[in-house]
Design an enzyme around this catalytic site. Structure first.
Site, PDB file in Angstrom:
ATOM      1  N   LYS A 124     -87.714   8.870  10.303  1.00 45.23           N
ATOM      2  CA  LYS A 124     -88.398   7.759  10.978  1.00 45.23           C
ATOM      3  C   LYS A 124     -87.387   6.651  11.153  1.00 45.23           C
ATOM      4  CE  LYS A 124     -92.560   6.833  12.486  1.00 45.23           C
ATOM      5  NZ  LYS A 124     -93.636   7.775  12.856  1.00 45.23           N
ATOM      6  N   ASP A 164     -93.392   5.496  18.540  1.00 49.02           N
ATOM      7  CA  ASP A 164     -94.383   5.166  17.510  1.00 49.02           C
ATOM      8  C   ASP A 164     -94.920   3.787  17.919  1.00 49.02           C
ATOM      9  OD1 ASP A 164     -95.386   6.201  14.700  1.00 49.02           O
ATOM     10  OD2 ASP A 164     -95.066   4.068  14.422  1.00 49.02           O
TER      11      ASP A 164
HETATM   12  P1  NDP Z   1     -99.060   1.658  20.089  1.00 42.72           P
HETATM   13  O1  NDP Z   1     -98.000   0.648  19.928  1.00 42.72           O
HETATM   14  O2  NDP Z   1     -99.217   2.354  21.397  1.00 42.72           O
HETATM   15  O3  NDP Z   1    -100.469   1.036  19.715  1.00 42.72           O
HETATM   16  C1  NDP Z   1    -100.682   0.472  18.462  1.00 42.72           C
HETATM   17  C2  NDP Z   1    -102.083  -0.104  18.424  1.00 42.72           C
HETATM   18  O4  NDP Z   1    -102.387  -0.474  17.093  1.00 42.72           O
HETATM   19  C3  NDP Z   1    -102.213  -1.362  19.246  1.00 42.72           C
HETATM   20  O5  NDP Z   1    -103.523  -1.491  19.695  1.00 42.72           O
HETATM   21  C4  NDP Z   1    -101.874  -2.438  18.223  1.00 42.72           C
HETATM   22  O6  NDP Z   1    -102.406  -3.718  18.512  1.00 42.72           O
HETATM   23  C5  NDP Z   1    -102.521  -1.878  16.975  1.00 42.72           C
HETATM   24  N1  NDP Z   1    -101.791  -2.358  15.790  1.00 42.72           N
HETATM   25  C6  NDP Z   1    -100.481  -2.166  15.510  1.00 42.72           C
HETATM   26  N2  NDP Z   1    -100.159  -2.773  14.358  1.00 42.72           N
HETATM   27  C7  NDP Z   1    -101.281  -3.359  13.928  1.00 42.72           C
HETATM   28  C8  NDP Z   1    -101.587  -4.141  12.789  1.00 42.72           C
HETATM   29  N3  NDP Z   1    -100.645  -4.440  11.874  1.00 42.72           N
HETATM   30  N4  NDP Z   1    -102.871  -4.567  12.640  1.00 42.72           N
HETATM   31  C9  NDP Z   1    -103.817  -4.269  13.576  1.00 42.72           C
HETATM   32  N5  NDP Z   1    -103.571  -3.543  14.675  1.00 42.72           N
HETATM   33  C10 NDP Z   1    -102.336  -3.097  14.848  1.00 42.72           C
HETATM   34  O7  NDP Z   1     -98.802   2.721  18.925  1.00 42.72           O
HETATM   35  P2  NDP Z   1     -99.339   4.209  18.782  1.00 42.72           P
HETATM   36  O8  NDP Z   1    -100.672   4.334  19.426  1.00 42.72           O
HETATM   37  O9  NDP Z   1     -98.258   5.122  19.176  1.00 42.72           O
HETATM   38  O10 NDP Z   1     -99.489   4.342  17.190  1.00 42.72           O
HETATM   39  C11 NDP Z   1    -100.695   4.068  16.501  1.00 42.72           C
HETATM   40  C12 NDP Z   1    -100.681   4.771  15.152  1.00 42.72           C
HETATM   41  O11 NDP Z   1    -100.551   6.186  15.358  1.00 42.72           O
HETATM   42  C13 NDP Z   1     -99.511   4.396  14.227  1.00 42.72           C
HETATM   43  O12 NDP Z   1     -99.964   4.454  12.896  1.00 42.72           O
HETATM   44  C14 NDP Z   1     -98.507   5.514  14.471  1.00 42.72           C
HETATM   45  O13 NDP Z   1     -97.639   5.672  13.377  1.00 42.72           O
HETATM   46  C15 NDP Z   1     -99.446   6.696  14.624  1.00 42.72           C
HETATM   47  N6  NDP Z   1     -98.922   7.862  15.317  1.00 42.72           N
HETATM   48  C16 NDP Z   1     -98.374   7.779  16.556  1.00 42.72           C
HETATM   49  C17 NDP Z   1     -97.927   8.902  17.207  1.00 42.72           C
HETATM   50  C18 NDP Z   1     -97.388   8.871  18.585  1.00 42.72           C
HETATM   51  O14 NDP Z   1     -97.100   9.942  19.116  1.00 42.72           O
HETATM   52  N7  NDP Z   1     -97.277   7.738  19.245  1.00 42.72           N
HETATM   53  C19 NDP Z   1     -97.955  10.214  16.536  1.00 42.72           C
HETATM   54  C20 NDP Z   1     -98.619  10.209  15.263  1.00 42.72           C
HETATM   55  C21 NDP Z   1     -99.056   9.067  14.679  1.00 42.72           C
HETATM   56  P3  NDP Z   1    -101.423  -4.903  19.015  1.00 42.72           P
HETATM   57  O15 NDP Z   1    -101.132  -4.581  20.441  1.00 42.72           O
HETATM   58  O16 NDP Z   1    -102.198  -6.131  18.803  1.00 42.72           O
HETATM   59  O17 NDP Z   1    -100.206  -4.816  18.128  1.00 42.72           O
HETATM   60  O1  2IT Z   2     -95.852   9.668  13.488  1.00 48.33           O
HETATM   61  C1  2IT Z   2     -95.511  10.530  14.341  1.00 48.33           C
HETATM   62  O2  2IT Z   2     -95.710  11.728  14.152  1.00 48.33           O
HETATM   63  C2  2IT Z   2     -94.884  10.062  15.569  1.00 48.33           C
HETATM   64  N1  2IT Z   2     -94.756   8.854  15.749  1.00 48.33           N
HETATM   65  C3  2IT Z   2     -94.368  11.049  16.573  1.00 48.33           C
HETATM   66  C4  2IT Z   2     -93.045  11.588  16.152  1.00 48.33           C
HETATM   67  C5  2IT Z   2     -92.361  12.468  17.167  1.00 48.33           C
HETATM   68  O3  2IT Z   2     -91.195  12.807  16.889  1.00 48.33           O
HETATM   69  O4  2IT Z   2     -92.937  12.807  18.197  1.00 48.33           O
END
Ligand code: NDP
Ligand code: 2IT
Length: 444
Positions: A124, A164
């Site tokens: 990460k 992420d």
């Molecule tokens: P994005 O940046 O696209 O979206 C994040 C969302 O979560 C936004 O709505 C954001 O609001 C909110 N958020 C972030 N931090 C906080 C906080 N501290 N408190 C409240 N709300 C918060 O990220 P992703 O959708 O990619 O990721 C979301 C989650 O999914 C994370 O935990 C990530 O690790 C996990 N994840 C992502 C993957 C991926 O492929 N993208 C894969 C697997 C897991 P705001 O705009 O106000 O910050």
């Molecule tokens: O938490 C996760 O699994 C991710 N943010 C995606 C990682 C990846 O390499 O696609």
């Protein structure tokens, strides 16, 4: 050392890393029995080697903002474990990013990637830079400066970053562009790339869709149909919006979405048009979820998370520790019978215990959100083959991987009563594969 001794030792050595210790504690307390069945693991001090990252890279990222001021951020890449394949995992840009958070994410990623059935190790990275409120040019300059430092440490068979929180298609594009210029090759060292330059179909959708596919597998164990069910989602980013998209396709009702400022509540369920509005609001205008409430006149809970609303299913898709013990008890009291985690470690240990004690369907992030990194693995496979697969082909593989992960959780997590403890199942299944690979390769 016994698993519990390793944990105490890590607590002593890393007292200022609460998220890392939280993630490690959950895994070590659930794999203890499996570990004790293999005395050779203890002889090789395997657990300690698996908990401490292979290496932590940290660096300064200096860039010039639109006012001509020089800004300095911290950059990190944690290469946690590569026993089963190249280091693989996302990059997070958020003001809260620090070493503890990235260590927990890299640790979790190692087990998650093990579950995917593909050959990927865990990593990460990220920065305390926040893209929020920055211009496209500022984001581009930051991404270029970040990669100018990172590029030597990564490569298609070494370490493959992705998105992420705060890192989506725009940021991956800028980072990959700079990487390509410096490395002078086109082998696809990032995943989540644009379709025109080596990206995979269904990668943007993969985490959200995968989480819903996992949920369907869980519901099937109790003969429950998703159609008409009420779902509370947190977040409104990549994972949250594609979770909602798939749920709408399947006839479920999505009643909440949120961001770090508040939650919208639509008791009758979001329409397709409303979800499209949220998608545009977040991806093109980079606005706040409050603006949705103003546009559609729905309820908005300023500064609150979604968990007080009545729902059948909760799909936390924002960030770590966003469901605490009180939230979990509130969800249960309101009749919630399934929680499937899109985010990484969104439930506190107290919340996890509340869900398990209530014997609801509860899927931890490392199983339920593994669809994202799985399709990243498929993107790597396509890049190696220099081929592009159809959306149908990728989606079919994603469904089959999520079913496989569900089966691994069942195999290792089913209790005598029949209840499936997905936390235990995911941790033991993920652990055994990495542990066997580490044993076979000697002390490194
Ligand atoms: P994005 O940046 O696209 O979206 C994040 C969302 O979560 C936004 O709505 C954001 O609001 C909110 N958020 C972030 N931090 C906080 C906080 N501290 N408190 C409240 N709300 C918060 O990220 P992703 O959708 O990619 O990721 C979301 C989650 O999914 C994370 O935990 C990530 O690790 C996990 N994840 C992502 C993957 C991926 O492929 N993208 C894969 C697997 C897991 P705001 O705009 O106000 O910050
Ligand atoms: O938490 C996760 O699994 C991710 N943010 C995606 C990682 C990846 O390499 O696609």
């Amino acid at each position: 050392m016994k698993a519990s001794e390793v944990l105490n030792d890590l607590r002593r050595r890393f007292p200022n890393e609460p998220e890392y210790l939280q993630a490690v504690e959950e895994v070590l307390t659930t794999i203890e029995d499996a570990y004790n069945e293999h005395p050779e693991f203890e002889r090789y001090n395997l657990i300690e080697r698996l908990c401490i990252p292979d290496r932590i890279l940290s660096f300064r990222v200096s860039w010039v903002d639109d006012k001509g001021q020089v800004q300095n951020n911290m950059g990190y890449r944690i290469q946690h474990n590569n026993a089963i394949g190249p280091y693989k995992g996302g990059i997070r840009f958020h003001s809260s990013v620090n070493q503890s958070i990235l260590k927990f994410l890299a640790f979790e990623q190692t087990f998650k990637n093990s579950l995917t059935t593909l050959a990927m190790g865990g990593a990460k990275g990220g920065s305390d830079f926040s893209p929020k409120g920055k211009s496209d040019m500022e984001v581009m300059r930051f991404c270029q400066a970040f990669v100018a430092e990172l590029w030597r440490q990564i490569g298609p068979d070494t370490d493959v970053p992705a998105g992420d929180i705060g890192v989506g298609g725009r940021e991956v594009g800028y980072m990959y562009g700079m990487y390509k210029k410096l490395a002078r090759e086109n082998t696809g060292t990032f995943t989540g790339k644009g379709l025109e330059f080596g990206g995979s179909r269904v990668r943007p959708e993969a985490t959200g869709y995968g989480n819903v596919y996992f949920l369907l597998n869980m519901l099937a164990t109790r003969g429950i149909d998703i159609k008409g069910k009420t779902v509370a989602i947190s977040g409104s980013g990549n994972v949250a919006t594609y979770t909602a998209d798939k749920l709408l396709q399947l006839g479920a009702k999505v009643v909440t979405m949120s961001d770090s400022n508040g939650t919208i509540y639509v008791p009758e369920g979001l329409t397709r048009e409303q979800l499209d509005y949220i998608f545009k609001l977040k991806n093109f205008y980079r606005g706040r979820i409050r603006e949705f409430a103003e546009e559609y006149g729905c309820e908005y809970f300023e500064g609150e998370r979604p968990w007080k609303v009545k729902c059948d299913i909760a799909m936390p898709s924002a960030t770590q520790n966003e469901i605490d013990g009180d939230d979990a008890r509130m969800l249960l009291a309101n009749g919630c019978f399934a929680v499937s985690e899109g985010a990484n470690m969104p439930s506190t240990p107290e919340a996890v215990h509340a869900f398990l004690d209530a014997h609801i369907l509860y899927a931890p992030g490392k199983a339920a959100n593994a669809g994202g990194v799985s399709v990243s693995g498929l993107e790597m496979a396509q890049n190696s083959q220099k081929l592009v697969w159809s959306a149908e082909e990728v989606d079919a593989k994603l469904r089959s991987i999520m079913a496989d992960i569900h089966e691994q959780c069942r195999k290792y997590g089913q209790e005598e009563s029949g209840y499936i403890n997905y936390v235990k199942g995911a941790n033991v299944a993920g652990f055994m594969k990495v542990a066997n690979a580490m044993m076979a390769q000697g002390i490194l």
